[in-house]
Design an enzyme around this catalytic site. Structure first.
Site, PDB file in Angstrom:
ATOM      1  N   TYR A 102       0.856  -1.087   0.234  1.00 50.07           N
ATOM      2  CA  TYR A 102      -0.053   0.164  -0.021  1.00 50.07           C
ATOM      3  C   TYR A 102       0.540   1.486  -0.134  1.00 50.07           C
ATOM      4  O   TYR A 102       0.935   2.135   0.311  1.00 50.07           O
ATOM      5  CB  TYR A 102      -1.025  -0.175   1.069  1.00 50.07           C
ATOM      6  CG  TYR A 102      -1.594  -1.034   0.947  1.00 50.07           C
ATOM      7  CD1 TYR A 102      -2.029  -1.670   0.264  1.00 50.07           C
ATOM      8  CD2 TYR A 102      -2.308  -1.527   2.628  1.00 50.07           C
ATOM      9  CE1 TYR A 102      -3.043  -3.104  -0.275  1.00 50.07           C
ATOM     10  CE2 TYR A 102      -3.470  -2.442   2.898  1.00 50.07           C
ATOM     11  CZ  TYR A 102      -3.791  -2.957   1.381  1.00 50.07           C
ATOM     12  OH  TYR A 102      -4.605  -4.384   1.610  1.00 50.07           O
TER      13      TYR A 102
ATOM     14  N   HIS B 127      -1.009  -1.222 -11.399  1.00 44.76           N
ATOM     15  CA  HIS B 127      -1.381   0.010 -11.560  1.00 44.76           C
ATOM     16  C   HIS B 127      -1.734   1.182 -10.495  1.00 44.76           C
ATOM     17  O   HIS B 127      -0.309   1.128  -9.823  1.00 44.76           O
ATOM     18  CB  HIS B 127      -3.667  -0.694 -11.165  1.00 44.76           C
ATOM     19  CG  HIS B 127      -3.444  -1.382 -10.191  1.00 44.76           C
ATOM     20  ND1 HIS B 127      -3.236  -0.705  -9.133  1.00 44.76           N
ATOM     21  CD2 HIS B 127      -3.567  -2.444  -9.714  1.00 44.76           C
ATOM     22  CE1 HIS B 127      -3.525  -1.812  -7.517  1.00 44.76           C
ATOM     23  NE2 HIS B 127      -4.197  -2.254  -8.572  1.00 44.76           N
TER      24      HIS B 127
ATOM     25  N   ASP C  87      -0.088  -6.406  -8.043  1.00 45.40           N
ATOM     26  CA  ASP C  87       1.106  -6.478  -6.603  1.00 45.40           C
ATOM     27  C   ASP C  87       1.276  -8.578  -6.546  1.00 45.40           C
ATOM     28  O   ASP C  87       2.823  -8.614  -7.408  1.00 45.40           O
ATOM     29  CB  ASP C  87       1.226  -6.148  -6.138  1.00 45.40           C
ATOM     30  CG  ASP C  87      -0.509  -6.539  -5.428  1.00 45.40           C
ATOM     31  OD1 ASP C  87      -1.640  -7.042  -5.688  1.00 45.40           O
ATOM     32  OD2 ASP C  87      -0.569  -6.172  -3.920  1.00 45.40           O
TER      33      ASP C  87
END
Ligand SMILES: *[C@@H]1O[C@H](CO)[C@@H](O)[C@H](O)[C@H]1NC(C)=O
Ligand SMILES: *[C@@H]1O[C@H](CO)[C@@H](O)[C@H](O)[C@H]1NC(C)=O
Ligand SMILES: *[C@@H]1O[C@H](CO)[C@@H](O)[C@H](O)[C@H]1NC(C)=O
Ligand SMILES: *[C@@H]1O[C@H](CO)[C@@H](O)[C@H](O)[C@H]1NC(C)=O
Ligand SMILES: *[C@@H]1O[C@H](CO)[C@@H](O)[C@H](O)[C@H]1NC(C)=O
Ligand SMILES: *[C@@H]1O[C@H](CO)[C@@H](O)[C@H](O)[C@H]1NC(C)=O
Length: 468
Positions: free
Chosen positions: A49, A78, A363
């Site tokens: 994150y 992304h 990821d």
């Protein structure tokens, strides 16, 4: 729209003038070249994150003197997004419960009294769009010299945030090209990506969830690993929150709820168009953020990297596509490649005129791919008893490898006095020395040695175990 468009324009002027790398209306600690550098002791410790930042590199990532890049592939995550649908529901309930039960919010907690949970779900945030625009601009700045005769070939997964990420990347890339003084480098806009749609068939190399056996059985290993570490670092935080927030007892918080509360710091930060650090971040210490990041790394490592029996295997298909692109030959793969697409030059071009590639995904898929390439292969198993250890542990951490807008560059170069083409791999600006093929002091191998070292992928990994 007008506001966004004009700020992009001003951003461009700033970037083009090169007098400053800061984008207007954003934090000056956030830049196209170095990514998000605001309060790094906190923000670089949010696992996946985290927002892309230039990772410290022992070897300079500059194109070495006397060398000319001949091929570049970017594999990108992304940009920053809202929480997933599942998580956003959990966060909302948690915040409601806390607000309903706690009788007094003082000091650094006072913002919680009137805080309204308003995060959406799944979509790329405005901040995330800007990250991807910047990423495309940076890619052009680095590799634009190849853009003349060679169109950028793009693939994405079918997920909306990934498609928009690719679009924003091409916007940044194309704006840089438009302003390029070299008139030969002009292409048409928009670029049309090939979308790898898992709803149309299971063979998708940018996604990871093809290994049935693994998905069904082995995921519990990462759950256990994560919970073991949580039981070490969360209890002191749990105790502090209960001391500071009268009434919290009646919420019956589990350890995992504390992790959810911590998640709100990165998500609220990237929900701000400028990436302003959320007040949630100040409820926890720098050391606690390192512990949190380690929690995310442990999970990623045991779910998708070398800590998972079939983690690396799930990245094999993409690595075989990379080999095909780098050696201008057909794709040889018996794992997740879709040969209908890859045997067609329209959807998988290789060879002359095709040296610039951009793939966009997630990821977890990227983690399986890094592992299938043998990157981070000398990472010691993460042992759930120490802090985020990227600096001492082969550069492996989720924050260093797969933050929002993460990017791996794989480049080939020709250098004076060297007959063979050389290969280099750079993850978020950190050169990953290719030890597996005898890296030189700049981290590079010859193309032949690099391809030989990808034996695991060329042999299909442990694909036979995927369906047993
Ligand atoms: C960041 O952390 C390092 C190491 O813990 C410490 O030396 C440094 O003072 C911190 N920087 C700031 C700005 O707090
Ligand atoms: C990202 O792309 C979307 C869709 O084209 C567009 O609406 C948005 O303005 C773009 N954002 C940036 C920062 O370029
Ligand atoms: C391969 O891709 C094509 C085009 O998207 C799709 O129709 C087909 O179902 C895919 N096959 C597999 C096995 O994924
Ligand atoms: C993954 O699952 C298989 C089958 O249950 C098991 O044999 C293997 O040991 C598991 N892998 C790990 C790393 O525990
Ligand atoms: C999809 O992958 C399977 C397993 O590797 C393979 O047998 C099949 O031929 C692939 N399908 C296509 C269309 O490539
Ligand atoms: C990682 O290294 C080990 C030991 O050298 C090797 O057996 C394994 O195949 C490597 N994994 C990958 C994915 O290259």
């Amino acid at each position: 729209m007008v506001v966004v468009a004009s700020s992009v324009f001003i951003l461009l002027l700033t970037v083009l003038s090169r007098s400053s790398h800061a984008a207007p209306g954003r934090n000056t600690c956030d830049s196209l070249e170095n990514g998000y550098q605001c309060r790094p002791n906190v923000t670089h410790h949010w696992g996946q994150y985290s927002s892309y930042f230039s990772v410290p590199s022992d070897i300079s990532d500059e194109i070495p003197h006397g060398c000319r890049v001949t091929f570049a592939q970017v594999l990108s995550r992304h940009g920053a997004r809202d929480p997933t649908t599942y998580k956003t529901a959990l966060y909302k309930v948690l915040v409601d419960n806390i607000q309903r039960s706690v009788t007094s919010f003082k000091g650094k907690y006072s913002f919680l009294k009137n805080y309204e949970y308003s995060l959406g779900a799944e979509q790329l945030s405005v901040f995330g769009q800007q990250q991807m625009f910047n990423s495309g601009a940076k890619f052009y700045n680095r590799y634009g010299a190849l853009a003349g005769q060679n169109p950028l070939f793009i693939r994405t997964t079918v997920s909306h945030r990934v498609i928009v990420s690719a679009e924003n990347f091409t916007q940044g890339y194309h704006e840089m090209m438009r302003h390029d003084k070299d008139a030969s480098r002009k292409g048409d806009y928009p670029y049309s990506p090939v979308v790898l749609d898992k709803n149309q068939g299971p063979n998708v190399t940018l996604s990871h969830n093809l290994c049935d056996a693994y998905e069904r059985r082995n995921r519990s290993i990462s759950d256990e690993a994560r919970e073991t570490w949580a039981s070490v670092f969360i209890p002191p935080i749990w105790t502090r929150l209960h001391r500071d927030l009268p009434g919290l007892d009646s919420v019956n918080l589990r350890l995992s709820d504390i992790v959810l509360l911590m998640d709100l710091c990165p998500f609220e930060t990237v929900a701000s168009p400028t990436g302003a650090i959320s007040p949630f971040c100040y409820l926890f210490s720098e050391q606690e953020w390192q512990q949190y990041s380690y929690f995310k790394s442990v999970n990623t490592y045991y779910a998708f990297s070398h800590g998972a029996t079939l983690g690396p295997t799930q990245g094999v298909g993409w690595v075989n596509e990379l080999i095909a692109r780098m050696t201008a030959s057909p794709v040889e793969d018996v794992t997740s490649v879709n040969h209908t697409l890859d045997d067609d030059t329209k959807t998988f071009p290789v060879g002359k005129g095709h040296v610039l590639f951009a793939d966009f995904g997630h990821d977890n898929g990227m983690t399986t791919i890094f592992s299938a390439m043998g990157l981070y292969n000398d990472t010691k198993p993460l042992a759930f008893d120490h802090l985020d250890s990227a600096k001492t542990n082969g550069g492996y951490s989720a924050a260093w490898t797969v933050p929002f807008a993460a990017r791996m560059y794989v480049e080939k170069m020709e250098c004076e006095g060297e007959k063979k083409e050389l290969v280099r791999v750079i993850v978020n600006d950190r050169v990953q020395p290719l030890k597996q093929c005898g890296a030189d002091r700049l981290g590079r191998c010859t193309l032949d040695a690099f391809v030989s070292s990808l034996e695991f992928a060329r042999n299909g990994g442990k694909w036979d175990k995927c369906f047993t």
